[in-house]
Each structure stands twice: as structure tokens, then as C-alpha cells.
Design an enzyme around this catalytic site. Structure first.
Site, PDB file in Angstrom:
ATOM      1  N   LEU A 161      21.687  18.042  79.550  1.00  0.00           N
ATOM      2  CA  LEU A 161      22.522  18.805  80.475  1.00  0.00           C
ATOM      3  C   LEU A 161      23.932  18.784  79.902  1.00  0.00           C
ATOM      4  O   LEU A 161      24.368  17.754  79.360  1.00  0.00           O
ATOM      5  CB  LEU A 161      22.518  18.155  81.873  1.00  0.00           C
ATOM      6  CG  LEU A 161      21.203  18.218  82.664  1.00  0.00           C
ATOM      7  CD1 LEU A 161      21.355  17.488  84.000  1.00  0.00           C
ATOM      8  CD2 LEU A 161      20.748  19.653  82.902  1.00  0.00           C
ATOM      9  N   ASP A 162      24.644  19.880  80.043  1.00  0.00           N
ATOM     10  CA  ASP A 162      26.019  19.940  79.525  1.00  0.00           C
ATOM     11  C   ASP A 162      26.896  18.912  80.236  1.00  0.00           C
ATOM     12  O   ASP A 162      26.574  18.455  81.331  1.00  0.00           O
ATOM     13  CB  ASP A 162      26.620  21.335  79.772  1.00  0.00           C
ATOM     14  CG  ASP A 162      25.857  22.420  79.027  1.00  0.00           C
ATOM     15  OD1 ASP A 162      25.207  22.097  78.014  1.00  0.00           O
ATOM     16  OD2 ASP A 162      25.911  23.576  79.486  1.00  0.00           O
ATOM     17  N   LYS A 163      28.034  18.617  79.616  1.00  0.00           N
ATOM     18  CA  LYS A 163      28.953  17.618  80.190  1.00  0.00           C
ATOM     19  C   LYS A 163      29.334  17.976  81.627  1.00  0.00           C
ATOM     20  O   LYS A 163      29.431  17.108  82.496  1.00  0.00           O
ATOM     21  CB  LYS A 163      30.198  17.522  79.300  1.00  0.00           C
ATOM     22  CG  LYS A 163      31.143  16.412  79.682  1.00  0.00           C
ATOM     23  CD  LYS A 163      32.258  16.271  78.663  1.00  0.00           C
ATOM     24  CE  LYS A 163      33.275  15.242  79.109  1.00  0.00           C
ATOM     25  NZ  LYS A 163      34.395  15.116  78.156  1.00  0.00           N
ATOM     26  N   THR A 170      27.568  19.816  83.716  1.00  0.00           N
ATOM     27  CA  THR A 170      26.411  20.096  84.572  1.00  0.00           C
ATOM     28  C   THR A 170      25.996  18.818  85.306  1.00  0.00           C
ATOM     29  O   THR A 170      26.048  17.730  84.740  1.00  0.00           O
ATOM     30  CB  THR A 170      25.228  20.620  83.731  1.00  0.00           C
ATOM     31  OG1 THR A 170      25.629  21.805  83.049  1.00  0.00           O
ATOM     32  CG2 THR A 170      24.009  20.928  84.593  1.00  0.00           C
ATOM     33  N   LYS A 201      24.063  29.289  81.299  1.00  0.00           N
ATOM     34  CA  LYS A 201      25.412  29.878  81.152  1.00  0.00           C
ATOM     35  C   LYS A 201      25.347  31.167  80.330  1.00  0.00           C
ATOM     36  O   LYS A 201      26.019  32.157  80.651  1.00  0.00           O
ATOM     37  CB  LYS A 201      26.353  28.868  80.482  1.00  0.00           C
ATOM     38  CG  LYS A 201      26.683  27.690  81.391  1.00  0.00           C
ATOM     39  CD  LYS A 201      27.510  26.652  80.682  1.00  0.00           C
ATOM     40  CE  LYS A 201      27.729  25.440  81.581  1.00  0.00           C
ATOM     41  NZ  LYS A 201      28.221  24.280  80.870  1.00  0.00           N
TER      42      LYS A 201
END
Ligand code: URA
Length: 236
Positions: A101-103, A105, A190
Site C-alpha cells: 500500500l502506498d505511504k 494509503t 490512483k
């Protein structure tokens, strides 16, 4: 198997901590105090007790973490706090997050030491479903929803696979949807929203592979999955 490895794998302490327990005479095997860390045990039949607790061997363990924003999905990083920093130290060896997961998210993140299951859940061939709660800026139209649902080009060789969209809220210049995808491309959600002219302003993973993030699990908290939940994951 060595006694110290068995104890460390049972997550009662780090390898050096369990060696201390053994040295101090806190560990018995079939009722006998054993003080040698390299003592060989049969993990399937011997009765091992450490500090009064009978241990059963669990080779693989599974946790769900409610990932907060601001931590990165990695096992180690020189600058940022990682998701592994939110788990107890005993889980630092051999455990890893499944997927990324992105930072910024939040949400459902599986942590395990089961490489095979991780591989299966991430395999592009398996189409494991992941549902995201997505807040976006921009305008949402029925055409755009259809694009997301049919699959669209996001800058890769192939278009995305069909996704499921549930519209939760639509305003003039912003909207909120639940988006279910069955792939795990880099920044996929995204980029899908960008491809329809919007921008994600908040992203949270709600579920993965049939398991849903429980409401009671606070941001930054984790819990071990139940036997039944591991069974659900393994059915993917
Ligand atoms: N898609 C994204 O864009 N970011 C995530 O963290 C997960 C899915």
C-alpha cells in the site's frame, strides 16, 4: 529441530531472548529442564513448556494490520517508519507484508511469514479481489464509471481488467466510490482515477481475498487472523 529455533519460531522471544530462557532453566522438554540451546526436539510430538506455557508449533502465522497513513510498506527503511515497526519485535524475522500500500494509503494489510500463500495472493493469474474506499476530486459521470468497470488504459501495455464500482457520494467536483479490482499494479487505483480525469484524495483498502478490515481494529493496530480467516485466504 533445535530447541532455540522452535522457541523463536513460536514467537515467545527473539533468538537471543529464548537462548537466555533456556540457559536460565525456564524451558522443559517432556518434563525435563533442558539448558542447551541446540538440544534437538521433535516439534510434532515433544511437549515443550516455557515459563509455564505449553507451546504448540506454528510454522506460519497471519496478521492483519490496519495500516495508517505515513508508514511505508516495507520490512526495513533508513528514513521512514515501516509497517513492521508497528508489530512486535518477535515478528521482525521472517515476516513481511503481502503486497504494497502506498505511504498515504490506509487499511487492510496482511503480514505473514508464509511465502507460498503470499505468492498466491499476489499472483496476476489469481485475480484476488481487493476493495478500496476512494475519495476523489473531479467529476464522475456514468461514462467514467463504465470505463472503470470495463477496463481502461492507465499507461501500461494492457488495459486494466474489469473493476466493480459502487458509488457512495457524488458532488459537483468530488466523489466517493468503492472500487474492487483484481490486479495489483503499481499505484493502480490512483492511476485508474487519473485516467478518468480525477485525482485520489484519500485511499483506504477495505478488503482483500475475502477478508474485510474489521471496524474495531484501530489505525496502527493489528491482530492475528483466526483459523477460519486463514482458511478463507487459502481458498483464493
Ligand atoms: N492503488 C493505489 O494507487 N495505491 C495503493 O496504495 C493501493 C492501490
Amino acid at each position: 529441530m533445535r530447541l532455540d529455533k522452535f522457541l523463536a519460531d513460536s514467537q515467545i522471544g527473539t533468538r537471543s531472548q529464548v537462548k537466555e530462557f533456556i540457559k536460565k532453566g525456564l524451558v522443559t522438554v517432556n518434563g525435563e529442564v533442558i539448558t542447551k540451546a541446540d538440544y534437538k526436539i521433535d516439534e510434532n510430538s515433544d511437549c515443550i513448556i516455557c515459563k509455564g506455557n505449553t507451546l504448540s508449533y506454528q510454522k506460519y502465522r497471519y496478521f492483519v494490520l490496519h495500516k495508517p497513513s505515513g508508514v511505508i510498506t516495507a520490512t526495513k527503511d533508513n528514513h521512514d517508519k515501516t509497517v513492521m515497526d508497528l508489530l512486535p519485535k518477535e515478528l521482525s524475522g521472517g515476516f513481511f507484508p503481502v503486497g504494497r500500500l502506498d505511504k498515504d494509503t490506509e487499511g487492510f494489510l496482511l503480514i505473514t511469514n508464509d511465502g507460498e500463500l503470499s505468492h498466491r495472493l499476489l499472483s496476476p493469474k489469481k485475480h484476488v479481489a481487493k476493495t478500496y474506499y476512494v475519495e476523489c476530486s473531479g467529476e464522475l459521470t456514468t461514462e467514467k464509471v463504465a470505463q472503470l468497470e470495463q477496463g481502461l488504459h492507465i499507461g501500461d501495455e494492457k488495459p486494466t481488467l474489469p473493476a466493480k464500482v459502487e458509488t457512495l457520494k457524488i458532488e459537483k467536483t468530488s466523489y466517493v466510490i468503492k472500487l474492487t479490482i483484481t490486479e495489483g499494479r503499481f499505484h493502480q487505483v490512483k492511476r485508474m482515477i487519473q485516467a478518468i480525469g480525477g485525482e485520489v484524495t484519500y485511499l483506504k483498502r477495505l478488503s482483500m481475498g475475502g477478508l474485510v478490515l474489521d471496524e474495531l481494529l484501530q489505525k496502527g493496530d493489528y491482530r492475528e487472523l483466526t483459523h477460519e480467516e486463514v482458511g478463507i485466504l487459502k481458498r483464493n
